[in-house]
Scaffold this motif. Structure first.
Motif, PDB file in Angstrom:
ATOM      1  N   LEU A 269      -0.043  17.215   0.178  1.00 44.66           N
ATOM      2  CA  LEU A 269       0.010  16.793  -1.224  1.00 44.66           C
ATOM      3  C   LEU A 269       0.592  15.391  -1.445  1.00 44.66           C
ATOM      4  CD1 LEU A 269      -0.842  18.024  -3.903  1.00 44.66           C
ATOM      5  CD2 LEU A 269       1.492  18.820  -4.223  1.00 44.66           C
TER       6      LEU A 269
ATOM      7  N   PHE B 159      -1.479   8.310  -4.054  1.00 45.35           N
ATOM      8  CA  PHE B 159      -2.679   7.609  -4.519  1.00 45.35           C
ATOM      9  C   PHE B 159      -2.679   7.553  -6.049  1.00 45.35           C
ATOM     10  CE2 PHE B 159      -7.121   7.727  -5.958  1.00 45.35           C
ATOM     11  CZ  PHE B 159      -7.532   6.507  -5.455  1.00 45.35           C
ATOM     12  N   ALA B 160      -2.406   8.692  -6.682  1.00 47.70           N
ATOM     13  CA  ALA B 160      -2.426   8.757  -8.144  1.00 47.70           C
ATOM     14  C   ALA B 160      -1.302   7.909  -8.753  1.00 47.70           C
ATOM     15  CB  ALA B 160      -2.301  10.210  -8.587  1.00 47.70           C
TER      16      ALA B 160
ATOM     17  N   LEU C  65      -1.994  12.569  -1.776  1.00 47.66           N
ATOM     18  CA  LEU C  65      -2.769  12.569  -3.015  1.00 47.66           C
ATOM     19  C   LEU C  65      -1.910  12.058  -4.172  1.00 47.66           C
ATOM     20  CD1 LEU C  65      -4.547  16.034  -2.673  1.00 47.66           C
ATOM     21  CD2 LEU C  65      -5.605  13.788  -2.557  1.00 47.66           C
TER      22      LEU C  65
ATOM     23  N   SER D 150      -1.325  11.392   5.666  1.00 49.19           N
ATOM     24  CA  SER D 150      -1.911  11.597   4.350  1.00 49.19           C
ATOM     25  C   SER D 150      -1.299  10.608   3.354  1.00 49.19           C
ATOM     26  CB  SER D 150      -1.687  13.060   3.941  1.00 49.19           C
ATOM     27  OG  SER D 150      -1.343  13.174   2.594  1.00 49.19           O
ATOM     28  N   SER D 151       0.008  10.398   3.449  1.00 53.08           N
ATOM     29  CA  SER D 151       0.709   9.476   2.552  1.00 53.08           C
ATOM     30  C   SER D 151       0.270   8.033   2.813  1.00 53.08           C
ATOM     31  CB  SER D 151       2.217   9.577   2.747  1.00 53.08           C
ATOM     32  OG  SER D 151       2.617  10.897   2.629  1.00 53.08           O
TER      33      SER D 151
ATOM     34  N   GLY E 171      -2.974   7.437   1.381  1.00 57.00           N
ATOM     35  CA  GLY E 171      -2.789   7.327  -0.067  1.00 57.00           C
ATOM     36  C   GLY E 171      -2.386   5.918  -0.456  1.00 57.00           C
TER      37      GLY E 171
ATOM     38  N   SER F 253      -4.763   3.228  -2.466  1.00 57.45           N
ATOM     39  CA  SER F 253      -4.331   2.845  -3.824  1.00 57.45           C
ATOM     40  C   SER F 253      -3.972   1.359  -3.899  1.00 57.45           C
ATOM     41  CB  SER F 253      -3.136   3.696  -4.257  1.00 57.45           C
ATOM     42  OG  SER F 253      -2.036   3.430  -3.419  1.00 57.45           O
TER      43      SER F 253
END
Lengths: 379, 258
Positions: free
Chosen positions: A27, A33-34, A30, A232-233, A236, A240
């Motif tokens: 998570l 990124f947001a 994600l 994953s981070s 992200g 971004s």
């Protein structure tokens, strides 16, 4: 050795059977990124410059009445040509270039007011400071009598590479440390304090597995899970990046870094995860329950984030190479140097070696803790 | 008779926290859990360790299983010391107690494979043992169901099978029928008899007299950490039944009237 793989296999099996755990670990990427895409819209230079600093400027055709003012507030520098001066701004040697039209004095206040051009580099804090300073001085004269940067020229001379390097070297260590630590806290207490609390650790401890094998198996597998979170981070962040920089850099931002740079960052991330996960594992082994482990790990988590933040204060200037030996801080500085395209190979190597030594010490400590009945079976 | 287990002057004390002192209603900072325990167990026998709660049975078994270290004395399992040769001892024993749990996320099949690997059992032998034991306990019907979704009886069967994946010489069972329904309890007690017939040595800790009378060849009665009586079941029950013998010894040792 075989037992280490048995433990790793078991940990992987346990991890991937628990969907909540997988989501918790993936998570952050994600979220990053947001959040960073949103942050890009409000991100602005908030860095401070020494108030006595005199920006280095190259001035073309300054009106006589302004020459004295500029000399007192700017460090006027000579360059062979305007193009050379603009290049110097891009490279960070010069802060700003101010170009007055040759007919400034004649056209000021007329129906076609003169346009003053100020070239600067938004990736350099001194340049941004100089630009703001000169604009403010000009604004005090008569704002309606002439314009500033009204032409369609490219006044920000910073390259996408500069902007990326500047931003990434500042935010990356703190960001990665925080994300890696959150990935580690999601898996270590559950795998060690959780097994202790549920009584499944004792079941393993009555088998002939060597305690150091158990400790290594745990740390290697937990490192893999935390790395999943880290990767994953990292993705992200990279994805971004264009939005984070408000369109100053396009989707090609990730391409500013070479494959070697990425490998070095990955090596740092792995070594950082090893340190964090082994430290968290030791604390988890000491704790009686997952809840207690979480509470005990919280101060460590803050320490990790603070060490990541501390790299920002160095602003690319590491006073002595020995600082790279400080666990995590050294890694942050090494990561920052890679991100700003100014790698210190010795510093990089020292930070990795230091992290590995610390991890080995934690593994030995963890194995010792697995042997201790007072720690493993305290009520 | 081949001696499989030899316990020599085993001692264990625990420091009591203030909370524990309150619970135990004592001002003493140290509790002697096991005091100078000496006994032996022989190949092919079921040795019962009988005693009330807090007598030191579980502490004794935990020392034999190498989970905790004795403060004094030693014990040898097939000649291997529980103090200096822990890993050798671990290979020779199977330990089943409610304290040891299995991971809820895994199936019996997975757990059997995992523990077989930890005990160093080769794949062929493990597969054969899995087939025999799963079939004997009816585990094949739920071999692929997660452990956490099994009933208490099913869980106990799986735990028992897992504790003997490596075919140990000495099997230590701490209250193996606790909380089980009569059918599962019967399966477990029948299996203990089968193990004895195979020549395995079993140490059985319990406070259920009927279980001792049904299964045990020799019995050690442990009260306040000390072995008060050690004899064959036949000798212990010559004059009185086991329950009366136990309470008589208990009153004599503690001075408490039951």
């Amino acid at each position: 050795m075989k037992n280490i793989f048995t433990i790793i296999k078991k940990e992987f099996s346990r991890f991937f059977k628990d969907k909540r755990m997988v989501i918790t670990v993936l998570l952050p990427g994600l979220l990053i990124f947001a959040v960073y895409s949103l942050m890009g819209t409000v991100f602005s230079g908030m860095e401070s410059v020494d108030e006595n600093y005199k920006p280095k400027a190259y001035i073309v055709a300054a009106p006589q009445n302004l020459e004295e003012t500029f000399s007192s507030i700017l460090e006027i520098t000579e360059k062979p040509s305007l193009e050379e001066a603009k290049k110097a701004v891009t490279e960070g040697e010069l802060d700003i270039v101010v170009v007055f039209p040759s007919d400034f004095s004649q056209t000021i206040g007329t129906a076609t007011p003169p346009d003053v051009k100020i070239f600067y580099n938004s990736a350099e804090r001194n340049s941004v400071y100089g630009y703001t300073f000169v604009t403010a001085v000009l604004g005090q004269i008569n704002t309606s009598a002439f314009t500033v940067n009204a032409a369609s020229d490219k006044f920000d001379l910073a390259t996408g590479r500069d902007i990326t390097g500047n931003l990434m070297s500042t935010i990356m260590p703190m960001l990665m440390f925080a994300l890696l630590a959150s990935g580690c806290i999601a898996v270590a207490p559950e795998s060690i304090a959780g097994e202790k609390e549920r009584g499944t650790m004792a079941t393993m401890l009555i088998t002939p597995i060597r305690r150091v094998e158990l400790a290594l198996g745990k740390i290697i597998s937990l490192t893999c899970f935390a790395l999943l979170s880290g990767i994953s981070s990292f993705l992200g962040v990279i994805l971004s990046l264009p939005k984070l920089m408000g369109g100053m850099v396009g989707a090609e931002a990730a391409a500013f870094y070479s494959v070697g740079d990425y490998f070095m960052v990955l090596a740092i991330i792995i070594s950082v995860v090893l340190v964090i996960i082994s430290a968290f594992s030791v604390v988890s082994a000491y704790a009686k329950s997952v809840k207690e482990a979480g509470s005990l790990i919280s101060p460590l988590m803050i320490l990790v984030i603070v060490l990541g933040m501390a790299t920002m204060f160095f602003a690319g200037n590491v006073p002595h190479v020995a600082i790279y030996i400080v666990p995590l801080l050294g890694s942050g500085l090494a990561m920052s140097s890679i991100m700003s395209f100014s790698v210190n190979p010795l510093g990089f190597a020292l930070s990795i070696i230091s992290n590995l030594v610390i991890t080995a010490a934690f593994v030995v400590l963890l194995a010792f803790m697995f042997k201790s009945e007072k720690i493993m079976f305290k009520k | 008779m081949t001696e499989i287990l030899k316990v020599e002057n085993l001692k264990k004390s625990f420091n009591l926290s203030r909370k524990q002192q309150k619970l135990e209603k004592t001002y003493q900072k140290v509790k002697v859990a096991v005091n100078d325990l000496t006994f032996s167990a022989y190949k092919g026998e079921i040795f019962g360790l009988l005693g009330p709660n807090g007598a030191g049975k579980t502490t004794t078994l935990r020392m034999l299983a190498t989970l905790i270290k004795p403060d004094g004395g030693n014990a040898f399992i097939d000649g291997k010391s529980i103090i200096n040769e822990e890993n050798e001892v671990r290979r020779k024993i199977g330990f089943l107690t409610s304290e040891l749990k299995l991971e809820d996320f895994f199936t019996p099949n997975y757990l059997f494979g995992f523990f077989s690997e930890l005990y160093g059992v080769d794949k062929t032998t493990a597969a054969q043992r899995r087939q025999v034991l799963f079939s004997k306990f009816g585990i094949d019907k739920f071999a692929e169901v997660k452990f956490g979704n099994l009933s208490t009886g099913m869980k106990q069967k799986v735990s028992l099978v897992i504790s003997i994946v490596h075919d140990p010489e000495l099997i230590i069972f701490d209250e193996p029928t606790n909380g089980l329904d009569v059918l599962t309890a019967k399966v477990v007690t029948d299996f203990l008899e089968e193990l004895r017939a195979e020549g395995k040595t079993i140490i059985l800790s319990t406070h259920i007299f009927s279980l001792v009378e049904k299964l045990c060849d020799r019995v050690g009665i442990i009260i306040n950490g000390q072995l008060i009586a050690l004899d064959t079941l036949e000798n212990l029950t010559k004059e009185k039944n086991l329950e009366d013998t136990f309470f008589e010894l208990y009153e004599k040792t503690t001075g408490d009237r039951i």
